[in-house]
Design an enzyme around this catalytic site. Structure first.
Site, PDB file in Angstrom:
ATOM      1  CE  LYS A 298      -4.425  -1.233   2.027  1.00 23.60           C
ATOM      2  NZ  LYS A 298      -5.388  -0.773   3.030  1.00 23.60           N
TER       3      LYS A 298
ATOM      4  CG  ASP B 131      -8.647   1.890   3.305  1.00 18.68           C
ATOM      5  OD1 ASP B 131      -9.402   1.096   2.703  1.00 18.68           O
ATOM      6  OD2 ASP B 131      -7.437   1.660   3.493  1.00 18.68           O
TER       7      ASP B 131
END
Ligand code: ATR
Length: 279
Positions: free
Chosen positions: A70, A107
């Site tokens: 990520k 997110d």
């Protein structure tokens, strides 16, 4: 008219076999009658720099990025969404019309939507918020709460330097407090969020005394395996409303699907049941 083209997307990580994303996106591809597939893309650490430039050539519309890539992936894309840059990690790549790659992080969107799904009148500015943990998940949660107008975010982490660094970086309304104050810091909060790994399957429960927590406070845990962590069970038992991490998982997938397939998909009861059944 051109026939609809085949849409290809996937989840890129190491390992990826446990990921729920293929089930979620495949459900939507089928539900909306689209032509395409969402596949596993197991890419070992060290291979990311070779894999990403191949996405456009292979005809991918994009992919999700999961552990451990990520942060590294953020440095390998051609363009970055402003929110992803602030979070410092990406979970989605969209292949642009010219074949270049743009990184996003959904997110925070997923987290806020999961709260609103559970409690439509939820407001970030209802009172102080206590956030436990200062890792990757905390960054998305804290930034999205601040963006929604939270006025005081008490950040508590086992390693205090990490909470302080995050507070320094994000500025007001984030305030780092010592880990030893996590029990007392719950007095007068409107919300408590666990972003630590404690309470996850195979991990010990979070060591937290809820005695000072007001009964009207919302308790949220970003963990979804198990769906009811010991923290959420204890909170429910004493009468607090709770939200688990499943809604965040499902909601973060929606904007990515829209970017790749052109439809903002819905989280149906059927999808939720299918994912829950596999947990
Ligand atoms: P994620 O990306 O899911 O947030 P992470 O970056 O590894 O994962 O962060 C894990 C979080 O859980 C950290 O805040 C970590 O605290 P430290 O910064 O002190 O490591 C927290 N955590 C892990 N084990 C913990 C424990 N036994 N007690 C309290 N916090 C813990």
């Amino acid at each position: 008219m051109n026939p609809p083209s085949y849409g290809l997307a996937g989840v890129l990580g190491w390992p990826v076999a446990h990921s729920r994303s293929p089930k979620i996106h495949s459900y939507w591809i089928s539900k909306y009658g689209l032509l395409g597939a969402y596949v596993q893309l197991p890419v070992a650490p060290g291979q990311l720099g070779l894999a990403l430039p191949g996405l456009a050539a292979l005809g991918f519309r994009g992919c999700n990025i999961t552990l451990p890539h990520k942060v590294d992936a953020l440095h390998l894309v051609d363009a970055l969404d402003a929110n992803a840059a602030r979070i410092g990690a990406i979970n989605t790549i969209v292949v642009q019309g010219d074949g270049s790659l743009k990184g996003f992080n959904n997110d925070g969107f997923g987290y806020i939507q999961s709260l609103l799904d559970a409690k439509p009148d939820w407001r970030a500015d209802a009172g102080p918020v206590a956030v436990l943990g200062a890792g990757g998940a905390a960054r998305a949660v804290v930034l999205s709460l601040a963006d929604r107008g939270a006025r005081e975010i008490r950040l508590l982490n086992r390693t205090p330097e990490k909470a302080q660094a995050l507070a320094n970086e994000f500025g007001a309304p984030v305030r780092a407090l010592p880990w030893s104050q996590r029990h007392a810091a719950l007095a007068d909060v409107a919300m408590l969020v666990n972003t630590t790994s404690q309470g996850m399957q195979g991990q010990p429960a979070l060591d937290l005394d809820l005695a000072a927590l007001p009964l009207h406070a919302l308790v949220s845990d970003v963990i979804y395996v198990p769906m009811q962590t010991p923290l959420l069970a204890a909170a429910r038992q004493r009468g607090n409303a709770t939200v688990n991490g499943l809604g965040m998982l499902l909601n973060q997938a929606r904007p990515a699907f829209e970017a790749w397939f052109g439809v903002m998909p819905e989280i149906t009861a059927e999808l939720r049941r299918a994912i829950e059944a596999g947990l």
